[in-house]
Design an enzyme around this catalytic site. Structure first.
Site: not given
Length: 214
Positions: A109, A113, A205, A208
């Site tokens: 990602r 944006t 996340d 992670d």
């Protein structure tokens, strides 16, 4: 074609699923614990996402007699992992359907944006005969799921489903608008996204936490 109604989003509320998800959400959960729980959750969710898989009768012999009994053809099922976090669910899914094939969609990602950028794509052969379950722990903005499913559709599989742990309403809406024919299976529909595209309350996340990175 209009997006499928929210009632067609399959919210898996089994108590064991919800219990393990709660343990995963806890910020104190170690990477080892998080990975173990993710594998267990994937196994449990596999039972729901494969509930309508077609079967065929085969002849077997029990200790007492011959009989016709149903079996699935796992070789025609593809688990398509959306990298990198999707790989954390593969072991659990493959324990349930060990003969399934595995496809890979490499996306990241863009932090500015929030759009998905592809860097790798690999699927098994003969996709027209296969049913695909695209796998990613998080359905946040929905951009990665939309891009991954678009690439998978180019291979013309027989069917596609999307499996995740957590979904945000924004991600559901984005995926349904782009791919109204793809059912969504999730263990939780959380409140919203924050300004950085993370699910709230979420679990952080997923990549992670699986791999112990920052």
């Amino acid at each position: 074609m209009s997006p499928m109604p929210l009632s067609q989003v399959h919210h898996i509320t089994h108590p064991l699923v919800q219990h393990k998800l709660t343990l995963m959400r806890n910020k104190e959960a170690s990477s080892t614990s998080f990975r173990t729980l993710l594998g267990e959750l994937a196994m449990l969710m596999a039972y729901e996402v494969t509930r309508d898989m077609p079967t065929h009768l085969v002849e077997i012999e029990t200790p007492l007699e011959k009989m016709q009994s149903p079996m699935i053809d796992g070789k025609k099922l593809v688990f398509a992992s959306i990298l990198r976090a999707g790989n954390g669910m593969l072991d659990g899914l493959l324990r349930v359907v060990p003969n399934a094939r595995v496809g890979t969609v490499g996306l990241y990602r863009d932090p500015k944006t929030l759009q998905a950028v592809e860097y790798y794509f690999k699927m098994p052969a003969d996709m027209a005969e296969r049913d695909v379950i695209a796998v990613d722990p998080m359905l946040a903005t929905g951009h990665s799921a939309v891009a991954a499913i678009q690439r998978i559709k180019a291979c013309a599989p027989r069917s596609i489903k999307f499996l995740c742990l957590l979904a945000a309403p924004e991600g559901i809406a984005t995926l349904q608008q782009a791919h109204p024919d793809v059912p969504i299976y999730t263990a939780a529909i959380d409140r919203q996204l924050n300004d950085h595209g993370y699910i709230l309350p979420g679990l952080g996340d997923a990549g992670d936490r699986i791999f112990g990175t920052k």
